[in-house]
Design a protein around this motif. Structure first.
Motif, PDB file in Angstrom:
ATOM      1  N   LEU A 135       0.820  -1.205   0.000  1.00 11.88           N
ATOM      2  CA  LEU A 135       0.000   0.000   0.000  1.00 11.88           C
ATOM      3  C   LEU A 135       0.856   1.258   0.000  1.00 11.88           C
ATOM      4  N   TYR A 136       1.812   1.321   0.931  1.00 13.27           N
ATOM      5  CA  TYR A 136       2.561   2.555   1.127  1.00 13.27           C
ATOM      6  C   TYR A 136       3.708   2.717   0.128  1.00 13.27           C
ATOM      7  N   GLY A 137       4.598   1.760   0.093  1.00 11.71           N
ATOM      8  CA  GLY A 137       5.776   1.887  -0.750  1.00 11.71           C
ATOM      9  C   GLY A 137       5.474   1.778  -2.232  1.00 11.71           C
ATOM     10  N   VAL A 138       4.483   0.949  -2.593  1.00  8.20           N
ATOM     11  CA  VAL A 138       4.182   0.709  -4.013  1.00  8.20           C
ATOM     12  C   VAL A 138       3.077   1.631  -4.514  1.00  8.20           C
ATOM     13  N   THR A 139       1.992   1.755  -3.738  1.00 12.66           N
ATOM     14  CA  THR A 139       0.828   2.521  -4.193  1.00 12.66           C
ATOM     15  C   THR A 139       0.802   3.937  -3.649  1.00 12.66           C
ATOM     16  N   GLY A 140       1.566   4.219  -2.590  1.00 11.40           N
ATOM     17  CA  GLY A 140       1.598   5.569  -2.028  1.00 11.40           C
ATOM     18  C   GLY A 140       0.443   5.881  -1.116  1.00 11.40           C
ATOM     19  N   MET A 141      -0.146   4.864  -0.477  1.00  8.84           N
ATOM     20  CA  MET A 141      -1.282   5.043   0.426  1.00  8.84           C
ATOM     21  C   MET A 141      -0.834   4.690   1.852  1.00  8.84           C
ATOM     22  N   LEU A 142      -0.761   5.700   2.717  1.00  7.49           N
ATOM     23  CA  LEU A 142      -0.328   5.487   4.094  1.00  7.49           C
ATOM     24  C   LEU A 142      -1.525   5.102   4.941  1.00  7.49           C
ATOM     25  N   SER A 143      -1.601   3.827   5.303  1.00  3.71           N
ATOM     26  CA  SER A 143      -2.720   3.305   6.085  1.00  3.71           C
ATOM     27  C   SER A 143      -2.306   3.103   7.536  1.00  3.71           C
ATOM     28  N   PHE A 144      -3.091   3.648   8.455  1.00  6.68           N
ATOM     29  CA  PHE A 144      -2.866   3.422   9.876  1.00  6.68           C
ATOM     30  C   PHE A 144      -3.858   2.391  10.411  1.00  6.68           C
ATOM     31  N   GLY A 145      -4.506   1.665   9.501  1.00  4.89           N
ATOM     32  CA  GLY A 145      -5.485   0.670   9.927  1.00  4.89           C
ATOM     33  C   GLY A 145      -5.099  -0.744   9.569  1.00  4.89           C
ATOM     34  N   GLN A 146      -3.827  -0.955   9.226  1.00  4.13           N
ATOM     35  CA  GLN A 146      -3.392  -2.274   8.784  1.00  4.13           C
ATOM     36  C   GLN A 146      -3.547  -3.327   9.859  1.00  4.13           C
ATOM     37  N   ALA A 147      -3.462  -2.918  11.122  1.00  5.15           N
ATOM     38  CA  ALA A 147      -3.579  -3.873  12.220  1.00  5.15           C
ATOM     39  C   ALA A 147      -4.950  -4.532  12.262  1.00  5.15           C
ATOM     40  N   ALA A 148      -5.973  -3.881  11.699  1.00  3.82           N
ATOM     41  CA  ALA A 148      -7.312  -4.466  11.701  1.00  3.82           C
ATOM     42  C   ALA A 148      -7.329  -5.778  10.923  1.00  3.82           C
ATOM     43  N   TYR A 149      -6.629  -5.822   9.788  1.00  2.00           N
ATOM     44  CA  TYR A 149      -6.599  -7.035   8.967  1.00  2.00           C
ATOM     45  C   TYR A 149      -5.703  -8.093   9.607  1.00  2.00           C
ATOM     46  N   TYR A 150      -4.626  -7.649  10.196  1.00  3.39           N
ATOM     47  CA  TYR A 150      -3.722  -8.552  10.908  1.00  3.39           C
ATOM     48  C   TYR A 150      -4.451  -9.213  12.078  1.00  3.39           C
ATOM     49  N   GLY A 151      -5.152  -8.413  12.865  1.00  2.00           N
ATOM     50  CA  GLY A 151      -5.908  -8.955  13.988  1.00  2.00           C
ATOM     51  C   GLY A 151      -7.072  -9.824  13.549  1.00  2.00           C
ATOM     52  N   ALA A 152      -7.710  -9.451  12.428  1.00  3.85           N
ATOM     53  CA  ALA A 152      -8.827 -10.252  11.922  1.00  3.85           C
ATOM     54  C   ALA A 152      -8.354 -11.652  11.555  1.00  3.85           C
ATOM     55  N   GLY A 153      -7.180 -11.747  10.936  1.00  2.52           N
ATOM     56  CA  GLY A 153      -6.632 -13.058  10.607  1.00  2.52           C
ATOM     57  C   GLY A 153      -6.295 -13.856  11.845  1.00  2.52           C
TER      58      GLY A 153
END
Length: 327
Positions: free
Chosen positions: A56-74
């Motif tokens: 998201l960030y390095g390739v697409t340029g989208m800084l997400s502060f919600g990535q932990a939601a998907y990590y925790g969901a898994g």
């Protein structure tokens, strides 16, 4: 040096990176110390999480502060399915990336309507909403107590067995991520990072690609969370907290967002520093902050990015010297 030398050097550089990473993690168990195996296992899991974020960030340029939601969901997908005896581990783990992707597909259309800092704040808001639900839903998620004693297959009880399993899964996942980044789809994501307006003028539906990037990133983040649940055999709501998102952001930046393996290296650096310094002083936060500040100052492009710049400059000077000596 001919025009085909640069692509050849790039291919050799990529091959060297793959060989170096595989050899390092394959040879870790030779130390025959449980500490090294445990540390390497955690680095693999968090490295995969950081690399998923970096899509998201390095390739697409989208800084997400919600990535932990998907990590925790898994992680909670695996934990709940196993503790409640619904499905075996062989089925529960593959469902972790599915749930992570589904959550990203649910939240993504709302987040991509905004850009820049507004996108970042919206992802943070949704992640905190998910964290709040997990934190307070005692009857289902265990609330702030989390889920303890997650049952895993007996073969995984040996740390070395689970380590090699994690290594195999992470290598396969990283190979898929690499293929995505190098594909035409990945090229579009990089063009969105550089100039989304110009990309849209070319007739490309930018939001669709951004949503696809969020879903893919959510899937690999969920897979990392599922691996962590089996590794730790316990999970808690801190997996979904914004501080966990901040941790992978820091890993990516320290390792180098412009390098594919940068986030993996950043994960190793941060986890090693935290573990080593935490053993010897109660003021470990100050030491860690100082070390990370030094890394940011002396490695402005991240560890891997700065090292690549150094070697590239050295190679350029050598080529220029040879050109002068042999006109």
């Amino acid at each position: 040096m001919g025009p085909s030398a640069a692509p050849g050097n790039a291919a050799r550089g990529q091959l060297f990176q793959w060989v170096a990473v595989l050899l390092f993690f394959a040879l870790v168990p030779l130390g025959r110390r449980s500490f090294f195996i445990t540390m390497a296992n955690e680095v693999l899991i968090m490295g995969l999480f950081a690399m998923a974020f970096n899509l998201l960030y390095g390739v697409t340029g989208m800084l997400s502060f919600g990535q932990a939601a998907y990590y925790g969901a898994g992680g909670y997908t695996v934990g709940l399915l196993l503790t409640k005896g619904v499905l075996p581990y062989s089925v529960a783990l593959p469902l972790a990336p599915v749930v992570g992707a589904a959550l990203a597909l649910l939240l993504g259309p709302l987040c991509i309507r905004l850009s820049g800092v507004y996108f970042t704040m919206l992802t943070l808001a949704f992640a905190e909403l998910v964290w709040g639900v997990v934190f307070k839903w005692y009857g289902f998620t265990g609330g702030d107590n989390g889920i303890q004693g997650i049952p895993v297959p007996v073969w995984f009880h040996h740390p070395l067995h689970y380590y090699y399993f994690t290594l195999a899964v992470v290598v396969a996942a990283v190979a898929v991520l690499r293929r995505i980044v190098e594909s035409p789809f990945g090229a579009v994501l990089q063009s969105i990072r550089e100039n989304p307006e110009r990309t849209a003028f070319l007739g490309i539906r930018v939001r669709r690609y951004q949503l696809a990037a969020m879903v893919i990133s959510g899937a690999f983040s969920g897979l990392a969370g599922g691996l962590f649940a089996g590794f730790q055999r316990s999970i808690g709501p801190d997996m979904l907290h914004w501080t966990k998102s901040g941790e992978v952001i820091l890993m990516s930046i320290l390792g180098g967002v412009s390098s594919f393996f940068g986030p993996l290296v950043g994960a190793g650096v941060i986890l090693f520093i935290e573990d080593m310094i935490g053993k010897y002083t109660e003021f470990w936060e100050i030491w860690i902050g100082g070390i990370m500040l030094a890394i940011v100052i002396f490695f402005p492009q991240g560890v891997i990015g700065t090292l690549y710049q150094w070697t590239h400059r050295k190679g350029s000077r050598e080529r220029d010297g040879n050109a002068i000596a042999h006109p």
